[in-house]
Each structure stands twice: as C-alpha cells, then as structure tokens.
Design an enzyme around this catalytic site. Structure first.
Site, PDB file in Angstrom:
ATOM      1  N   ASN A 155      -8.555  -4.350 -20.864  1.00 25.23           N
ATOM      2  CA  ASN A 155      -8.732  -4.964 -19.216  1.00 25.23           C
ATOM      3  C   ASN A 155      -8.373  -6.492 -19.545  1.00 25.23           C
ATOM      4  O   ASN A 155      -7.991  -6.944 -18.888  1.00 25.23           O
ATOM      5  CB  ASN A 155     -10.038  -4.842 -18.508  1.00 25.23           C
ATOM      6  CG  ASN A 155     -10.208  -3.365 -17.811  1.00 25.23           C
ATOM      7  OD1 ASN A 155      -9.455  -3.268 -16.894  1.00 25.23           O
ATOM      8  ND2 ASN A 155     -10.578  -2.350 -18.735  1.00 25.23           N
TER       9      ASN A 155
ATOM     10  N   ARG B  86     -33.888 -10.408 -25.996  1.00 25.86           N
ATOM     11  CA  ARG B  86     -32.918 -10.377 -24.829  1.00 25.86           C
ATOM     12  C   ARG B  86     -32.698 -11.902 -24.178  1.00 25.86           C
ATOM     13  O   ARG B  86     -31.516 -12.253 -23.843  1.00 25.86           O
ATOM     14  CB  ARG B  86     -33.002  -9.221 -23.624  1.00 25.86           C
ATOM     15  CG  ARG B  86     -31.774  -8.757 -22.933  1.00 25.86           C
ATOM     16  CD  ARG B  86     -32.350  -7.753 -21.975  1.00 25.86           C
ATOM     17  NE  ARG B  86     -32.386  -6.415 -22.512  1.00 25.86           N
ATOM     18  CZ  ARG B  86     -31.416  -5.638 -22.960  1.00 25.86           C
ATOM     19  NH1 ARG B  86     -30.092  -6.069 -22.872  1.00 25.86           N
ATOM     20  NH2 ARG B  86     -31.599  -4.601 -23.487  1.00 25.86           N
TER      21      ARG B  86
ATOM     22  N   MET C 158     -20.987  -4.604 -22.987  1.00 27.42           N
ATOM     23  CA  MET C 158     -21.976  -3.585 -22.747  1.00 27.42           C
ATOM     24  C   MET C 158     -23.424  -3.957 -23.150  1.00 27.42           C
ATOM     25  O   MET C 158     -24.351  -3.209 -23.785  1.00 27.42           O
ATOM     26  CB  MET C 158     -21.671  -2.250 -23.831  1.00 27.42           C
ATOM     27  CG  MET C 158     -20.244  -1.720 -23.671  1.00 27.42           C
ATOM     28  SD  MET C 158     -19.930  -0.918 -22.000  1.00 27.42           S
ATOM     29  CE  MET C 158     -20.837   0.457 -22.292  1.00 27.42           C
ATOM     30  N   ARG C 159     -23.697  -5.023 -22.296  1.00 26.43           N
ATOM     31  CA  ARG C 159     -25.164  -5.391 -22.584  1.00 26.43           C
ATOM     32  C   ARG C 159     -25.677  -5.740 -21.108  1.00 26.43           C
ATOM     33  O   ARG C 159     -25.167  -6.241 -20.407  1.00 26.43           O
ATOM     34  CB  ARG C 159     -25.261  -6.880 -23.246  1.00 26.43           C
ATOM     35  CG  ARG C 159     -24.664  -6.954 -24.589  1.00 26.43           C
ATOM     36  CD  ARG C 159     -25.551  -6.092 -25.740  1.00 26.43           C
ATOM     37  NE  ARG C 159     -26.911  -6.519 -25.778  1.00 26.43           N
ATOM     38  CZ  ARG C 159     -27.892  -5.925 -26.504  1.00 26.43           C
ATOM     39  NH1 ARG C 159     -27.668  -4.688 -27.238  1.00 26.43           N
ATOM     40  NH2 ARG C 159     -29.135  -6.293 -26.502  1.00 26.43           N
TER      41      ARG C 159
ATOM     42  N   LEU D  28     -28.020  -7.703 -18.683  1.00 24.29           N
ATOM     43  CA  LEU D  28     -28.144  -9.222 -18.638  1.00 24.29           C
ATOM     44  C   LEU D  28     -29.395  -9.372 -17.969  1.00 24.29           C
ATOM     45  O   LEU D  28     -29.955  -8.650 -16.942  1.00 24.29           O
ATOM     46  CB  LEU D  28     -26.763  -9.832 -17.897  1.00 24.29           C
ATOM     47  CG  LEU D  28     -25.668  -9.593 -18.701  1.00 24.29           C
ATOM     48  CD1 LEU D  28     -24.379  -9.923 -17.795  1.00 24.29           C
ATOM     49  CD2 LEU D  28     -25.618 -10.494 -19.996  1.00 24.29           C
TER      50      LEU D  28
ATOM     51  N   ASN E 280     -17.604  -7.741 -12.466  1.00 22.98           N
ATOM     52  CA  ASN E 280     -17.568  -6.563 -13.430  1.00 22.98           C
ATOM     53  C   ASN E 280     -16.435  -5.561 -12.933  1.00 22.98           C
ATOM     54  O   ASN E 280     -16.763  -5.161 -11.891  1.00 22.98           O
ATOM     55  CB  ASN E 280     -19.004  -6.159 -13.666  1.00 22.98           C
ATOM     56  CG  ASN E 280     -19.008  -4.928 -14.711  1.00 22.98           C
ATOM     57  OD1 ASN E 280     -18.667  -5.017 -15.642  1.00 22.98           O
ATOM     58  ND2 ASN E 280     -19.832  -3.949 -14.530  1.00 22.98           N
TER      59      ASN E 280
ATOM     60  N   HIS F 107     -16.290  -1.206 -13.305  1.00 22.49           N
ATOM     61  CA  HIS F 107     -17.288  -0.094 -13.683  1.00 22.49           C
ATOM     62  C   HIS F 107     -16.524   1.075 -13.271  1.00 22.49           C
ATOM     63  O   HIS F 107     -15.866   1.232 -12.178  1.00 22.49           O
ATOM     64  CB  HIS F 107     -18.401  -0.185 -12.685  1.00 22.49           C
ATOM     65  CG  HIS F 107     -19.328   1.034 -13.276  1.00 22.49           C
ATOM     66  ND1 HIS F 107     -20.282   1.150 -14.606  1.00 22.49           N
ATOM     67  CD2 HIS F 107     -19.551   2.122 -12.610  1.00 22.49           C
ATOM     68  CE1 HIS F 107     -20.552   2.319 -14.426  1.00 22.49           C
ATOM     69  NE2 HIS F 107     -20.271   3.057 -13.429  1.00 22.49           N
TER      70      HIS F 107
ATOM     71  N   SER G  16     -14.237   0.728 -10.017  1.00 24.27           N
ATOM     72  CA  SER G  16     -14.862  -0.448  -8.892  1.00 24.27           C
ATOM     73  C   SER G  16     -14.976  -1.734  -9.395  1.00 24.27           C
ATOM     74  O   SER G  16     -15.239  -1.822 -10.738  1.00 24.27           O
ATOM     75  CB  SER G  16     -16.047   0.014  -8.480  1.00 24.27           C
ATOM     76  OG  SER G  16     -16.191   1.302  -7.859  1.00 24.27           O
TER      77      SER G  16
ATOM     78  N   LEU H 271     -28.218  -3.324 -11.840  1.00 25.66           N
ATOM     79  CA  LEU H 271     -27.334  -2.814 -12.817  1.00 25.66           C
ATOM     80  C   LEU H 271     -26.176  -2.171 -12.260  1.00 25.66           C
ATOM     81  O   LEU H 271     -26.597  -1.059 -11.404  1.00 25.66           O
ATOM     82  CB  LEU H 271     -27.705  -2.115 -13.897  1.00 25.66           C
ATOM     83  CG  LEU H 271     -26.902  -1.668 -14.956  1.00 25.66           C
ATOM     84  CD1 LEU H 271     -26.407  -2.743 -15.886  1.00 25.66           C
ATOM     85  CD2 LEU H 271     -27.455  -0.769 -15.859  1.00 25.66           C
ATOM     86  N   ASP H 272     -25.020  -2.373 -12.199  1.00 29.41           N
ATOM     87  CA  ASP H 272     -23.730  -1.715 -11.461  1.00 29.41           C
ATOM     88  C   ASP H 272     -24.039  -1.711  -9.900  1.00 29.41           C
ATOM     89  O   ASP H 272     -23.686  -0.686  -9.460  1.00 29.41           O
ATOM     90  CB  ASP H 272     -23.654  -0.257 -12.079  1.00 29.41           C
ATOM     91  CG  ASP H 272     -23.251  -0.273 -13.479  1.00 29.41           C
ATOM     92  OD1 ASP H 272     -22.672  -1.371 -14.020  1.00 29.41           O
ATOM     93  OD2 ASP H 272     -23.568   0.522 -14.223  1.00 29.41           O
TER      94      ASP H 272
ATOM     95  N   GLN I 181      -5.404   2.538 -13.788  1.00 29.23           N
ATOM     96  CA  GLN I 181      -5.826   1.982 -12.550  1.00 29.23           C
ATOM     97  C   GLN I 181      -6.540   0.534 -12.809  1.00 29.23           C
ATOM     98  O   GLN I 181      -6.340  -0.451 -11.997  1.00 29.23           O
ATOM     99  CB  GLN I 181      -6.610   2.913 -11.595  1.00 29.23           C
ATOM    100  CG  GLN I 181      -6.139   4.123 -11.183  1.00 29.23           C
ATOM    101  CD  GLN I 181      -4.557   3.917 -10.497  1.00 29.23           C
ATOM    102  OE1 GLN I 181      -4.482   2.937  -9.655  1.00 29.23           O
ATOM    103  NE2 GLN I 181      -3.557   4.463 -10.734  1.00 29.23           N
ATOM    104  N   GLU I 182      -7.400   0.576 -13.729  1.00 32.20           N
ATOM    105  CA  GLU I 182      -8.155  -0.525 -14.008  1.00 32.20           C
ATOM    106  C   GLU I 182      -7.444  -1.689 -14.222  1.00 32.20           C
ATOM    107  O   GLU I 182      -7.635  -2.877 -13.883  1.00 32.20           O
ATOM    108  CB  GLU I 182      -9.198  -0.158 -15.204  1.00 32.20           C
ATOM    109  CG  GLU I 182     -10.358   0.740 -15.168  1.00 32.20           C
ATOM    110  CD  GLU I 182     -11.327   0.822 -16.189  1.00 32.20           C
ATOM    111  OE1 GLU I 182     -10.943   0.026 -17.407  1.00 32.20           O
ATOM    112  OE2 GLU I 182     -12.144   1.650 -16.302  1.00 32.20           O
TER     113      GLU I 182
HETATM  114  C1  GRF Z   1     -13.598   0.315 -19.145  1.00 36.58           C
HETATM  115  O1  GRF Z   1     -13.333   1.324 -18.846  1.00 36.58           O
HETATM  116  C2  GRF Z   1     -14.561  -0.459 -18.133  1.00 36.58           C
HETATM  117  O2  GRF Z   1     -14.385   0.142 -16.837  1.00 36.58           O
HETATM  118  C3  GRF Z   1     -15.923  -0.097 -18.570  1.00 36.58           C
HETATM  119  O3  GRF Z   1     -15.508  -0.499 -20.081  1.00 36.58           O
HETATM  120  C4  GRF Z   1     -14.382  -0.022 -20.430  1.00 36.58           C
HETATM  121  C5  GRF Z   1     -13.720  -1.359 -21.092  1.00 36.58           C
HETATM  122  O4  GRF Z   1     -12.365  -0.841 -21.690  1.00 36.58           O
HETATM  123  N1  GRF Z   1     -16.913  -1.296 -18.139  1.00 36.58           N
HETATM  124  P1  GRF Z   1     -11.602  -2.285 -22.369  1.00 36.58           P
HETATM  125  O5  GRF Z   1     -12.534  -2.896 -23.729  1.00 36.58           O
HETATM  126  O6  GRF Z   1     -11.407  -3.367 -21.335  1.00 36.58           O
HETATM  127  O7  GRF Z   1     -10.263  -1.486 -23.211  1.00 36.58           O
END
Ligand code: GRF
Length: 203
Positions: A13, A64, A89-90, A92, A106, A108, A135, A143-144, A172-173
């Site tokens: 991404n 943290r 992946m933390r 916050l 973010n 998700h 999303s 969170l999310d 799609q992302e």
């Molecule tokens: C994605 O699928 C995103 O939706 C999730 O983590 C993944 C990250 O992938 N939060 P990348 O590191 O952007 O390839």
C-alpha cells in the site's frame, strides 16, 4: 502537503501511494516511511524510491508509552500533514492517537464494522459471507473503530480461500488508498464528531 507512511511489512500500500505521488496523481510528497520492524520488506522498497526509511524498533523500548513517544518524535521530525497507517501492526496509545487526531488514517481489510482485528479474510469465509472488502478510516482511540471514509467491496466466490480473498482485497486496497490519500492532501476530508465530511466542491 507532507505524508508520513507507517508500515510493519511488505509495504504494498505504501508503494501504491508512493507511485501515485511519483506519477503526479497525488500532489504531495512522501516525507518518510517509518517501520517498527527492521526486517520490514517495505523499508528497502522505500529506499529504492529514495524515500527516507526510518526505523523505530518497538523491541528497543520497555513500554508501549516509551515506544509511542519515540515514534511520535520520529514522525514529527518529518513535519507531516497526514499520517498514513499502511499495514502498521502496533496498537497505539491514546496520547499518540490524540496527537494526530483528524490527520491519521488506516486501511483495514474488512467491511467495517465487521471483523475488527486480525484474520479478517478467514473470518468472512467462515461466516458464510457473500461479500468482503476493505475500509479506510480515520484513526481514533477505538482499535479499527474510527469513522469510515470509504470502502471497496469484493465478492466471496465458492471455493474461496483466505489467500485468494486477500489477493482480491489487496487489488482494491491499492486502488482505494491512493484516492483517499489524495482527498486528504487536498483538504477535502475532515473528521467531525458526527463522522466524516467530504467537501465535494472539487469532485
Ligand atoms: C493490508 O492488507 C492492510 O489492509 C492491512 O495490512 C496489510 C498491509 O499490506 N492493514 P502491505 O504491507 O501494504 O502490503
């Protein structure tokens, strides 16, 4: 505008956004990519694109709070207008989230509010859902759980696996996230107490 992208992994991404900046589609600059993991593949991808790649290794800190304080300093040194979490992946702390209120987003991999947390693709399959997706939302202390800006939907076909579904969702992302980042850098989007407002004058 200056964008800072936070990653923990591949950074696909991050690359989609960096490419949209590179092509002129997003009129902004990626001021830096910050990772909490030294082995995140996205760090090298950032360097390959001559984007500063900054490591704030969470394992170097005993709490943290201490990690987040250092992360905040590293980000603020880059003077960002927008903070983009892209596979970061933390969890916050509240102080951190409040500091960037309204300017941190973010992505998700689910149709929120469905499937907050991990293993979203498998959970959607196990539930027998016919649709799944991704999303983009503003980050709040939940969170999310922050207000959703936009979603993209994919169908879950028979014989779908978590891996095949993840692949579909990621396509799609990489379309959706650069669009939303563009809108943010254009000042079209705002987080309000009611949710999200979109200034459509420029659409
Ligand atoms: C994605 O699928 C995103 O939706 C999730 O983590 C993944 C990250 O992938 N939060 P990348 O590191 O952007 O390839």
């Amino acid at each position: 505008p200056r964008i800072v992208i936070l990653i923990s992994g591949t950074g696909s991404n991050m690359m989609a956004i960096a490419d949209a900046v590179q092509s002129g589609d997003i009129d902004a600059m990626v001021a830096g990519v910050v990772s909490n993991r030294p082995d995140a593949a996205g760090m090298q991808h950032a360097r390959d694109r001559e984007i500063p790649a900054i490591l704030v290794d969470h394992q170097q800190f005993s709490s943290r709070e201490e990690f987040d304080a250092n992360l905040m300093r590293a980000i603020d040194d880059l003077a960002p207008d927008l903070i983009v979490l892209a596979g970061f992946m933390r969890i916050l702390t509240s102080d951190f989230v409040r500091h960037y209120r309204g300017r941190m987003i973010n992505i998700h991999p689910s149709l929120l509010p469905l499937y907050q947390g991990l293993n979203t693709h498998q959970r959607a399959i196990d539930a027998g859902d016919s649709e799944h997706g991704v999303s983009v939302h503003f980050v709040t202390e939940e969170l999310d759980g922050g207000p959703v800006i936009a979603q993209a939907v994919v169908t879950i076909d028979t014989g779908e696996t978590a891996a095949s579904l993840q692949h579909k969702v990621q396509i799609q992302e990489h379309i959706l996230y650069p669009i939303i980042v563009k809108w943010c850098t254009q000042g079209r989007l705002a987080m309000t107490d009611q949710g999200v407002t979109l200034d459509s004058k420029l659409l």
